[in-house]
Enzyme design. Structure first.
Site, PDB file in Angstrom:
ATOM      1  N   ASP A  81       0.814  -1.213   0.000  1.00 15.41           N
ATOM      2  CA  ASP A  81       0.000   0.000   0.000  1.00 15.41           C
ATOM      3  C   ASP A  81       0.848   1.263   0.000  1.00 15.41           C
ATOM      4  O   ASP A  81       0.438   2.291  -0.550  1.00 15.41           O
ATOM      5  CB  ASP A  81      -0.930   0.011   1.216  1.00 15.41           C
ATOM      6  CG  ASP A  81      -2.145  -0.882   1.018  1.00 15.41           C
ATOM      7  OD1 ASP A  81      -2.035  -1.871   0.277  1.00 15.41           O
ATOM      8  OD2 ASP A  81      -3.206  -0.581   1.594  1.00 15.41           O
ATOM      9  N   LYS A 124      -3.492  -6.079   2.968  1.00 15.45           N
ATOM     10  CA  LYS A 124      -4.654  -6.806   2.447  1.00 15.45           C
ATOM     11  C   LYS A 124      -4.443  -8.312   2.430  1.00 15.45           C
ATOM     12  O   LYS A 124      -5.385  -9.060   2.169  1.00 15.45           O
ATOM     13  CB  LYS A 124      -4.976  -6.330   1.011  1.00 15.45           C
ATOM     14  CG  LYS A 124      -5.209  -4.840   0.903  1.00 15.45           C
ATOM     15  CD  LYS A 124      -6.269  -4.350   1.875  1.00 15.45           C
ATOM     16  CE  LYS A 124      -6.312  -2.845   1.955  1.00 15.45           C
ATOM     17  NZ  LYS A 124      -5.079  -2.208   2.419  1.00 15.45           N
ATOM     18  N   SER A 517      -4.966   5.110   5.575  1.00 16.41           N
ATOM     19  CA  SER A 517      -3.884   4.211   5.941  1.00 16.41           C
ATOM     20  C   SER A 517      -3.851   4.069   7.450  1.00 16.41           C
ATOM     21  O   SER A 517      -4.268   4.964   8.190  1.00 16.41           O
ATOM     22  CB  SER A 517      -2.555   4.792   5.446  1.00 16.41           C
ATOM     23  OG  SER A 517      -1.472   4.201   6.108  1.00 16.41           O
TER      24      SER A 517
END
Length: 616
Positions: A81, A124, A517
């Site tokens: 990410d 994830k 985030s």
């Protein structure tokens, strides 16, 4: 008595072809009849949290085979990410969760595996594997790659701790010199492992402990430390025991849905609130609960958030503590111990070791245990040496942090805040709720009212912030960035980081139907549901509208009359095919992302796929 799933492909004359292929992978006659256990790895050279996992699957496999199983390894994809942040790559991050879950299901069901060891780590990957595990409901143990060591550098004659977020903030701060920005960048991420604060990856790896699906120490023991190797060795041995208990003894307590029960989900969310975890964990726990067919909703989270205090504070909410400090204070079990003494946990739960919560605390809580080996494990600390190698150092803290009055983990009596680290807010443009990480909000802005500055993409908001168009007192609204509207529900770490860079971190609010985030702090409110693309009222906000935020009373309100909102909704609906879409946004969206968007639900449902659209 359930029979081994793998017998479908290993028994009977009609499976001669399958056995021939199994033989080509190295299996022999002696292996047919043993449990086939999938080692679900996620090694990739793209992601520091996964770069060290290449050989760890083999480590687990060796233990599986020594214990009487057959190990078969495969890899999932893994998106970083941080590297995908701030550009079109972030559109792919959340959708990758569903791909990971599906790919695990595909591989395990296609080959009739009996059980799994999931080697996950980053944002994830752990949620995707967790969803798959609860969907498949076969024996599983999670063992993650472990946290990164905190970065350290000397600024103004003082040694300070750093992480990824510091590099982002200083890189955008015009007051920071090029040399200092470069120094921070080179120091922020020193080792392999998941980023060193209580960001999404580490939050989720902590929650697998609370769910009972991983071993004590999984969430906090550093990736670089030699002690972490034991978690992988134990996982390989233990999964064979769990597998045989289920298939040979019909013991359903070995199944993940019986371990990760609703009581365990409540404990995991209680931990999350107490440790000020990432808001993304809400999204992922809701999604995992649906896979487990557990009735666990935003309402449950709201109830818990009103009674659970904050007992742990970690970066990005403070620079004093990182995951290595949480571990020194007793890790996840240390926090659970304080929550248990406060009467805030369900005690009738078990973990993959077969221990009840009281038994786990007695053995692994540093405030209770008499086991010197356990205390020694929690003294495992950083080496401060740049490396991409797992288990490469064996440094230890001289002492444990057992100061529950002033240390990293606090007792109820000395809580950082009587209110927990996460809260659910409701209001007239967040009818189904939205989430704020209260652990990262300064006390001075827990109540905030200001005029809206509305943007229909993250890119436009960033341009406005860096261009000086956002000023103190504004409420930045970024919409059409939800699961369907983005598509992909981008993280807004750059806008929040740039607000800090511009000196507005405590002077503005940011509201979005996107997400944040785990590295985000400040008055950042995400997951607004329903999202704009689904007809949510966030799509009706106009520049200059006053928005009132009241975190103590869990409220968020657009100060516009019902009649005016109804008129705006009528005008929006009148746009026909263009209704509930951004007016001026050019964004290339691939077929894969459009397919994701066509089934995506809003964040209050975990951004999972809408099964009703598939007739299920």
């Amino acid at each position: 008595m359930p029979k081994y799933r793998s017998a479908t492909t290993t028994h009977g004359r009609n499976m001669a072809g399958a056995r021939a292929l199994w033989r080509a992978t190295g299996m022999t006659d002696a292996d047919f009849g043993k449990p086939i256990i999938a080692v679900v790895n996620s090694f990739t050279q793209f992601v520091p949290g996964h770069v060290h996992l290449r050989d760890l699957g083999k480590l687990v496999a060796e233990q599986i085979e020594a214990a009487g199983g057959v190990a078969k390894e495969f890899n999932t994809i893994a998106v970083d990410d941080g590297i995908a942040m701030g550009h079109g790559g972030m559109l792919y991050s959340l959708p990758s969760r569903e791909l990971i879950a599906d790919s695990v299901e595909y591989m395990v069901n296609a080959h009739c595996a009996d059980a799994m060891v999931c080697i996950s780590n980053c944002d994830k990957i752990t949620p995707g594997m967790l969803m798959a595990s609860l969907r498949l409901n076969i024996p599983v143990i999670f063992v993650s790659g472990g946290p990164m060591e905190a970065g350290k550098t000397k600024l103004s004659d003082q040694i300070i701790k750093l992480d990824l977020v510091d590099a982002m903030i200083q890189g955008a701060d015009p007051k920071v010199s090029d040399s200092q920005s470069d120094q921070v960048e080179r120091s922020a991420c020193p080792t392999c492992g998941s980023c060193s604060g209580m960001f999404t990856a580490n939050s989720m790896n902590c929650l697998t402990e609370a769910l009972g699906l991983s071993q004590p120490g999984n969430g906090s023991l550093l990736a670089t430390h030699a002690d972490r190797k034991q978690l992988f060795l134990n996982a390989g041995k233990r999964i064979v025991e769990l597998t045989k208990r289920y298939y040979e003894q019909n013991d359903e307590s070995a199944l993940p849905r019986n371990i990760a029960s609703k009581a365990a989900f409540e404990n995991a969310m209680t931990l999350d609130i107490a440790m000020g975890g990432s808001t993304n964990t809400v999204l992922h726990l809701l999604a995992a609960a649906q896979e487990a067919e557990i009735d666990f909703t935003m309402s449950d989270i709201d109830k818990l958030s009103r009674k659970v205090p904050q007992l742990c504070k970690v970066a990005p909410s403070t620079q004093k503590y990182h995951m290595e400090d949480v571990h020194r204070a007793g890790g996840v079990i240390g926090i659970l111990g304080e929550l248990d003494r406060a009467g805030l946990l369900n005690r009738d739960v078990k973990n993959v070791l077969g221990l009840t919560l009281p038994q786990t605390l007695e053995q692994y809580d540093v405030m209770l245990t008499q086991d010197d080996a356990v205390k020694n494990m929690f003294r495992a600390g950083p080496a401060g040496i740049r490396t991409t190698q797992a288990f490469s150092q064996d440094c230890r803290w001289d002492t444990l942090d057992d100061d529950r009055a002033n240390g990293c983990i606090r007792s109820l009596e000395h809580a950082y805040s009587k209110d927990g680290g996460l809260a659910v807010l409701y209001g007239n443009f967040a009818e189904n709720g939205c989430i704020v990480k209260t652990a990262g909000v300064d006390d001075s802005i827990l109540k905030f009212t200001g005029p809206a500055k509305v943007y229909e993409s993250q890119d436009d908001a960033v341009e406005a912030i860096l261009g000086g168009k956002v000023v103190a007192g504004d409420v930045v609204v970024i919409r059409y960035e939800g699961p369907k509207g983005g598509p992909g529900m981008q993280e807004m770490l750059y806008p929040t980081s740039f607000l800090k860079s511009m000196g507005l971190g405590k002077a503005c609010a940011l509201i979005t139907d996107g997400r944040f985030s785990g590295g985000t702090s400040g008055l950042s409110i995400g997951h607004v549901s329903p999202e704009a693309a689904s007809g949510g009222s966030i799509g009706l906000i106009e520049d200059g509208d006053l928005i009132a935020i009241d975190i103590p009373n869990r409220g968020i309100q657009l100060q516009v009359s019902d009649a005016e909102l109804a008129a705006r909704r009528e005008a929006q609906d009148a746009r026909g095919d263009k209704a509930w879409t951004p007016k001026n946004r050019e964004r290339q969206v691939s077929f894969a992302l459009r397919a994701y968007a066509s089934l995506a639900t809003s964040a209050d449902k975990g951004a999972v796929r809408d099964k009703s659209k598939l007739g299920g």
